[in-house]
Write a protein that holds these residues in place. Sequence first.
Motif, PDB file in Angstrom:
ATOM      1  N   PHE A  87      57.837  11.264  21.556  1.00  0.00           N
ATOM      2  CA  PHE A  87      59.041  11.660  21.972  1.00  0.00           C
ATOM      3  C   PHE A  87      60.190  11.120  20.934  1.00  0.00           C
ATOM      4  CE2 PHE A  87      56.321  10.378  25.741  1.00  0.00           C
ATOM      5  CZ  PHE A  87      57.001  11.305  26.863  1.00  0.00           C
ATOM      6  N   ASP A  88      61.016  12.387  21.034  1.00  0.00           N
ATOM      7  CA  ASP A  88      62.167  12.437  20.245  1.00  0.00           C
ATOM      8  C   ASP A  88      61.800  11.843  18.726  1.00  0.00           C
ATOM      9  OD1 ASP A  88      64.012  13.060  22.333  1.00  0.00           O
ATOM     10  OD2 ASP A  88      63.813  10.976  23.016  1.00  0.00           O
ATOM     11  N   TYR A 111      63.728   4.140  27.029  1.00  0.00           N
ATOM     12  CA  TYR A 111      64.328   5.026  26.229  1.00  0.00           C
ATOM     13  C   TYR A 111      64.649   6.324  26.846  1.00  0.00           C
ATOM     14  CZ  TYR A 111      61.959   1.952  23.177  1.00  0.00           C
ATOM     15  OH  TYR A 111      61.640   0.578  22.323  1.00  0.00           O
ATOM     16  N   GLU A 112      65.796   6.847  26.760  1.00  0.00           N
ATOM     17  CA  GLU A 112      65.939   8.080  27.302  1.00  0.00           C
ATOM     18  C   GLU A 112      65.542   9.112  26.590  1.00  0.00           C
ATOM     19  OE1 GLU A 112      69.713  10.894  29.309  1.00  0.00           O
ATOM     20  OE2 GLU A 112      70.126   8.705  28.603  1.00  0.00           O
ATOM     21  N   GLY A 113      64.717  10.147  26.904  1.00  0.00           N
ATOM     22  CA  GLY A 113      64.053  11.160  26.187  1.00  0.00           C
ATOM     23  C   GLY A 113      64.764  12.342  26.200  1.00  0.00           C
ATOM     24  N   THR A 114      64.887  13.201  25.435  1.00  0.00           N
ATOM     25  CA  THR A 114      65.372  14.670  25.403  1.00  0.00           C
ATOM     26  C   THR A 114      64.593  15.640  24.667  1.00  0.00           C
ATOM     27  OG1 THR A 114      66.569  14.337  23.239  1.00  0.00           O
ATOM     28  CG2 THR A 114      67.929  13.825  25.426  1.00  0.00           C
ATOM     29  N   ASP A 115      63.602  15.152  23.822  1.00  0.00           N
ATOM     30  CA  ASP A 115      62.819  16.277  23.215  1.00  0.00           C
ATOM     31  C   ASP A 115      61.266  15.688  23.140  1.00  0.00           C
ATOM     32  OD1 ASP A 115      64.671  18.175  22.397  1.00  0.00           O
ATOM     33  OD2 ASP A 115      65.507  16.521  21.082  1.00  0.00           O
ATOM     34  N   LEU A 116      60.351  16.499  23.181  1.00  0.00           N
ATOM     35  CA  LEU A 116      58.989  16.167  23.041  1.00  0.00           C
ATOM     36  C   LEU A 116      58.098  16.953  22.123  1.00  0.00           C
ATOM     37  CD1 LEU A 116      56.717  14.409  24.030  1.00  0.00           C
ATOM     38  CD2 LEU A 116      56.157  16.086  25.992  1.00  0.00           C
ATOM     39  N   HIS A 171      62.938   9.009  31.374  1.00  0.00           N
ATOM     40  CA  HIS A 171      62.788   7.723  30.624  1.00  0.00           C
ATOM     41  C   HIS A 171      61.686   7.386  30.221  1.00  0.00           C
ATOM     42  CE1 HIS A 171      66.968   7.808  32.117  1.00  0.00           C
ATOM     43  NE2 HIS A 171      67.288   6.778  31.263  1.00  0.00           N
ATOM     44  N   TRP A 172      61.369   6.765  29.143  1.00  0.00           N
ATOM     45  CA  TRP A 172      59.893   6.560  28.685  1.00  0.00           C
ATOM     46  C   TRP A 172      59.826   5.037  28.164  1.00  0.00           C
ATOM     47  CZ3 TRP A 172      58.884   5.767  23.429  1.00  0.00           C
ATOM     48  CH2 TRP A 172      59.790   6.263  22.558  1.00  0.00           C
TER      49      TRP A 172
END
Length: 250
Positions: free
Chosen positions: A156-157, A199-204, A230-231
């Motif tokens: 993640f990110d 954590y706020e995620g935007t990319d994977l 969120h992860w």
Amino acid sequence: MRSNSRFRTAALAATALLAALSLTACSDTDGDAGKAGAAAPAGNTASSEAGKNTEGAGAADEDQARNTSSTSGNKGGDKGGNTSGAENSTGSDTGRKGSTGSTGNTGSTGSPVTCTGDNTKVTISKVSRPINHLLLTATNTGSRPCYAYNAPALRFDDAQAVFPVLRSSVPQAVVALEPGQSAYAGIGLFGETDGKDLYEGTDLTVYFTPRSNSGSTGSPAELKLPAGTHWGDNGFVTYWQSDMAVALTY
């Protein structure tokens, strides 16, 4: 007196002559009758021989009839046997044709390879059940079968470590994908102990692992996470599954 005596003598001679002639005639008649009687057995013999010949002919006819019947039976048996053999042969040929008629999977060519970002299309989607889960889908876009080994390695990110793998989700067999088929992995975004430390995620980034499950292989897939994802550190990802429902049971 002499005249009478001569007359008697002549009469007696005539009578004797007639008697002799009568005896001769009777003798000839009896002889002919005897001959006729002697000839009768010949007639019986002829009749007997004829009967024997007739019986012999009848026996010969019966033997010939038996031989003919036996020959006909053999011919019939031979024909029946040949017919049965032909049917068996036809059935056997039909069985072989049926078995060779199946060509198996014809949509792919070549030996299987490892699934990577180069031969698959990877997507991610949010699901309503179970809550706080995402579904990862990898579809084989190549022309050859591919194996989705182990579990995807997720980052993640800018996380320093890959996402934890749920070991209890190991499938019974490696997931093999024919062209067009998909493999699925469920993502539990966080665990109960994460609390508010999310954590706020935007990319994977999705990495594919080789059979040895050491490192990664091929090109990774770069994805955008659904908005509001969120992860947490105690989340998990399952092993690749061939069934979407199974991937979402964890």
